[in-house]
Design an enzyme around this catalytic site. Structure first.
Site, PDB file in Angstrom:
ATOM      1  N   ARG A 221       0.859  -1.180   0.000  1.00 22.75           N
ATOM      2  CA  ARG A 221       0.000   0.000   0.000  1.00 22.75           C
ATOM      3  C   ARG A 221       0.895   1.228   0.000  1.00 22.75           C
ATOM      4  O   ARG A 221       1.820   1.334   0.795  1.00 22.75           O
ATOM      5  CB  ARG A 221      -0.902   0.008   1.247  1.00 22.75           C
ATOM      6  CG  ARG A 221      -1.805   1.248   1.329  1.00 22.75           C
ATOM      7  CD  ARG A 221      -2.737   1.151   2.538  1.00 22.75           C
ATOM      8  NE  ARG A 221      -3.674   0.057   2.378  1.00 22.75           N
ATOM      9  CZ  ARG A 221      -4.818   0.140   1.698  1.00 22.75           C
ATOM     10  NH1 ARG A 221      -5.159   1.274   1.123  1.00 22.75           N
ATOM     11  NH2 ARG A 221      -5.615  -0.896   1.589  1.00 22.75           N
ATOM     12  N   CYS A 334      19.820  18.671  -9.039  1.00 27.14           N
ATOM     13  CA  CYS A 334      19.009  19.803  -8.567  1.00 27.14           C
ATOM     14  C   CYS A 334      19.103  19.969  -7.057  1.00 27.14           C
ATOM     15  O   CYS A 334      18.945  21.077  -6.534  1.00 27.14           O
ATOM     16  CB  CYS A 334      17.554  19.632  -8.994  1.00 27.14           C
ATOM     17  SG  CYS A 334      16.849  18.022  -8.584  1.00 27.14           S
ATOM     18  N   HIS A 792      12.358  16.109  -7.922  1.00 29.91           N
ATOM     19  CA  HIS A 792      13.042  17.339  -8.322  1.00 29.91           C
ATOM     20  C   HIS A 792      13.018  18.328  -7.157  1.00 29.91           C
ATOM     21  O   HIS A 792      12.087  18.349  -6.350  1.00 29.91           O
ATOM     22  CB  HIS A 792      12.324  17.944  -9.543  1.00 29.91           C
ATOM     23  CG  HIS A 792      12.999  19.157 -10.098  1.00 29.91           C
ATOM     24  ND1 HIS A 792      14.316  19.153 -10.509  1.00 29.91           N
ATOM     25  CD2 HIS A 792      12.532  20.425 -10.305  1.00 29.91           C
ATOM     26  CE1 HIS A 792      14.628  20.363 -10.956  1.00 29.91           C
ATOM     27  NE2 HIS A 792      13.566  21.148 -10.838  1.00 29.91           N
TER      28      HIS A 792
END
EC number: 3.4.19.12
Length: 832
Positions: A221, A334, A792
């Site tokens: 789950r 990033c 990101h």
């Protein structure tokens, strides 16, 4: 021509041909972000193969005397249109792999330009230019040597190319250790090609076939309630059968295989054979369910968090100039981009590295690409100078989705250096921004031992109070920290009813295969997070020196000092009961101004009684096992020349109470007949009661620590003190850094014995700044995605009275900064 020939002959001995192992820096200047495409081109030293921009090549010559350089200048021009191609661009394909720049992965911008390249030799100090084809007339031997060097430099893989992975691919998987030895039960189970259902519930999607017994069960789950009911992982816990394949992903090319034992997606070279055991023919199977990679991409591209954090639905105004420079994404970098943008918005880091740029560059070693201070100063100057803050396209015109995109800087040297020797940051995989922040802080600590340290802006003291519930006595301790980790009490959500209603609607939609309802995000008050941080925490099995026995204690955490800049990490990432990383989808309204004065530590209060300062026993009555000895003390004694076993007994019989006590024990027992015999625990004579010496540290671990700037002796001591754990050894060094510095200083002093040195060493406490606990928000880093290993990062920074979004190469004025969805927040002290 005679003059050029004479000049070439004079520098010929210094011209080298690159060999295997040489790093050829032909893409980037060692001191700036100039490249062959820059106005002045790039000068490559034909002896050291270091690259220099126009403003630094003279300085390199003056410092080293190297005179001959290969000058590269590339000029970009539009690529000629292919007249045979059909009109119009094809529609962009949806990615099917979690990859960058590879087939099926996330598309990268197609190169619309080609380059004219000018190559020449430049001889300093007179700047004599010799074109590549201007070597005619030289003796053949001279001409061949120079031509060979030029050709080798031009064809060699650049240093940056060697150091970075060409394309990151999230689907790169290891072969499972069970693949060639998997035991399959002879139970005559046959799996039909379709129509599957979980054997423990009614799930018909997200089904996994256990390849040992053929059980079909539903998957885990997910944190948002989707997925399965955990029946497959429960089956593994009951049986230990390790490999499962996701039904619906089986094709002639392969399938999704998961190893519960290895806790990862894996490769199974014998998959066809394992499936055939259950009557499944891979060549006839067709994909009917999404792979795990496709599911992750779908979740990453979902509308909501991504659009809000990147402000995708708003037309943002691009910003250019000093302090508004973008950073190129070097392949999932990033996290690094966001952290460094914030750090170089802090004056202390600017003063340390950018203001002292010339001094740092002048004192750089012969290979500045491997010098920490040089590369950090270079990065800071690149961000703050404004030299590289220009629109990406040559004509200044950009497509709507490229609005605000810059040329920016590509910190390849910095990323390579900062990640050197690190198992994660040396890769192109996505990382946790908080872990990188602490890693960079550690690197700064290593390189600022005897100089100005900008980390002081973050450093603070934590006061921990332990109260024994049986005796009501207390113990106060302090430790250094750089981040306030704030828990998220989900039970304090203000919209519990909406969340329950959303979950029910979502469940019904999934059952009826209807579109999912609009996402409802938990709204947790910041005050509840602060209360959870300051609330007492129960500590079981606490050894109470007041009782000389185990008890239950309450631990309370407070600030013993308030830093100039308070870094707050929202603990959004956690683990479920199945140890699967999960991200809490939560909104927390972070205040613009913050007062944490109420969390200030008070120290010992009137009426409180301290626990006695007695070292706990090494072996408690209910734990009849070998004691944990302070290996750092043992090593110090051994280095004085005493036998290892004697030193272990000294530490054992003095209760881990330090070098001085152990030394006194050694001096008073040197004449004992069993002085050098192995330690045997009292009341026991079995072989298990003798403490064995640990294995010697591995040379790889020693080399890794030495590469960080520490001595071999310090590396050996740290590894021995931490049972040869590299990660713990690095932490140990930094927690004992003052002791190590003191020892190093005393080692070079004359006329003092080791015993005298140890007895006189007084560790210096960490330097912290203190002041009022009132702060103002000035930056935050946000994460999009389902875990720290994917997704990101972007950051928002308040500059000149306005919020600015830094999204890799895109720098724009922010219209709707999503302050409620951040991951790491940076608060600046409000001047009193």
């Amino acid at each position: 021509m005679a003059e050029l020939s004479e000049a070439l002959l004079s520098v010929l001995p210094s011209i080298r041909v690159p060999k295997a192992g040489d790093r050829v820096h032909k893409d980037e200047c060692a001191f700036s972000f100039d490249t062959p495409e820059s106005d002045g081109g790039l000068y490559i030293c034909m002896n050291t193969f270091l690259g220099f921009g126009k403003q630094y090549v003279e300085k390199h010559y003056q410092k080293t005397g190297q005179r001959v350089y290969l000058h590269l200048k590339r000029t970009r021009k539009p690529k000629e249109e292919d007249t045979n191609s059909s009109a119009g661009d094809p529609p962009r394909k949806k990615p099917t792999r979690l990859a960058i720049g590879v087939e099926g992965g996330f598309d990268i911008t197609e190169e619309k330009f080609e380059y004219d390249e000018d190559v020449k030799i430049v001889i300093l100090p007179d700047h004599l230019d010799i074109p590549r084809d201007g070597l005619e007339g030289l003796p053949d031997m001279v001409k061949d040597r120079i031509a060979s060097a030029i050709e080798a430099i031009l064809t060699a893989d650049s240093a940056s190319r060697k150091q970075e992975v060409q394309a990151w691919d999230g689907e790169v998987r290891r072969v499972s250790k069970h693949a060639f030895s998997l035991h399959q039960l002879q139970n005559d189970v046959r799996i039909p090609p379709c129509g599957w259902k979980c054997s423990k519930c009614d799930m018909r999607e997200n089904l996994w076939l256990n390849m040992t017994d053929g059980a079909i069960l539903c998957g885990r789950r997910y944190f948002d309630g989707s997925g399965g009911n955990n029946h497959a992982v429960e089956h593994y816990r009951e049986t230990g059968y390790p490999l499962a394949v996701k039904l619906g992903t089986i094709t002639p090319d392969g399938a999704d295989v998961y190893s519960y034992d290895e806790d990862d997606m894996v490769l199974d070279p014998n998959l066809a054979e394992h499936l055939a055991h259950f009557g499944i023919d891979m060549l006839k199977m067709q994909k009917t369910d999404k792979t795990m990679t496709e599911l992750e991409i779908d979740m990453n591209q979902r509308i909501g968090e991504w659009e809000l954090i990147q402000e995708s639905g708003v037309q943002l105004k691009p910003l250019y100039g000093p302090g508004y420079t973008g950073i190129r994404n070097l392949g999932n970098s990033c996290y690094l981009n966001s952290v460094m943008q914030v750090l170089f918005s802090i004056p202390d880091f600017q003063r340390k590295y950018v203001d002292k740029l010339e001094k740092i560059f002048q004192s750089a070693p012969s290979d500045p690409t491997q010098d920490f201070s040089t590369q950090v100063a270079k990065l800071g100057h690149g961000l703050l100078s404004g030299e590289y803050s220009r629109p990406a396209s040559a004509d200044g015109e950009q497509q709507p989705d490229q609005k605000g995109m810059q040329n920016g800087i590509a910190p390849r040297m910095f990323k390579s250096l900062i990640g050197k020797g690190h198992p994660e940051f040396s890769t192109n995989r996505q990382q946790d921004a908080q872990e990188f922040f602490l890693h960079f802080i550690n690197m700064v600590e290593r390189n600022c031992r005897s100089s100005e340290n900008p980390n002081e802006v973050f450093r603070f003291l934590v006061e921990e109070k332990l109260k024994c519930l049986a005796t009501e006595k207390v113990k106060y301790t302090q430790r250094v920290d750089y981040i306030m980790q704030l828990p998220v009490p989900m039970d304090a959500a203000l919209n519990k009813d909406e969340l329950l209603e959303y979950e029910e609607k979502k469940r019904q939609a999934e059952e009826e295969k209807q579109p999912l309802p609009e996402l409802v995000r938990a709204k947790v008050p910041f005050s509840s997070c602060l209360e959870a941080y300051g609330a007492p925490e129960q500590v079981d099995d606490f050894w109470s020196t007041a009782l000389q026995a185990k008890s239950v204690a309450l631990k309370t955490t407070r600030f013993a000092s308030f830093p100039d800049y308070l870094v707050i990490q929202i603990k959004k990432f956690t683990f479920g009961l199945d140890w699967v990383p999960k991200k809490l989808d939560v909104s927390i309204e972070m205040p613009e101004e913050l007062d944490i004065s109420a969390l200030q530590g008070t120290g010992l209060q009137e009426g409180e009684e301290e626990m006695p300062d007695i070292a706990p026993p090494l072996v408690t009555p209910d734990e009849p096992k070998a004691p944990m000895l302070d290996e750092s003390v043992i090593i110090q004694l051994v280095e004085m020349g005493f036998p290892m076993d004697a030193c272990r007994k000294a530490v054992y019989y003095t209760g881990n109470s330090g070098v001085e006590a152990a030394m006194n024990w050694v001096m008073s027992h040197m004449d004992d007949p069993d002085f050098a015999n192995p330690l045997v625990l009292p009341g026991s004579s079995g072989p298990g009661s003798t403490i064995a010496c640990p294995d010697p540290p591995s040379e790889d671990s020693v080399a890794t620590i030495v590469s960080m700037g520490f001595s071999r002796d310090q590396a050996m001591k740290a590894l021995r003190a931490t049972n040869n754990s590299l990660e713990r050894a690095v932490d140990w060094i930094f927690s004992h850094i003052d002791d190590l510095d003191a020892e190093a200083a005393m080692d070079i002093s004359e006329g003092r014995s080791a015993a005298e040195s140890i007895s006189e060493s007084v560790p210096v406490g960490p330097k912290v700044r203190d002041g009022p606990g009132k702060y103002q928000l000035f930056a935050f880093i946000s994460h999009m995605g389902t875990s720290t290993m994917c997704g990101h990062y972007v950051c928002h920074i308040k500059k000149d009275g306005r919020w600015v979004i830094y999204n890799d190469q895109k720098v724009c004025a922010s219209e709707k900064p999503p302050k409620d969805l951040g991951y790491i927040y940076f608060y600046q002290r409000i001047p009193s």
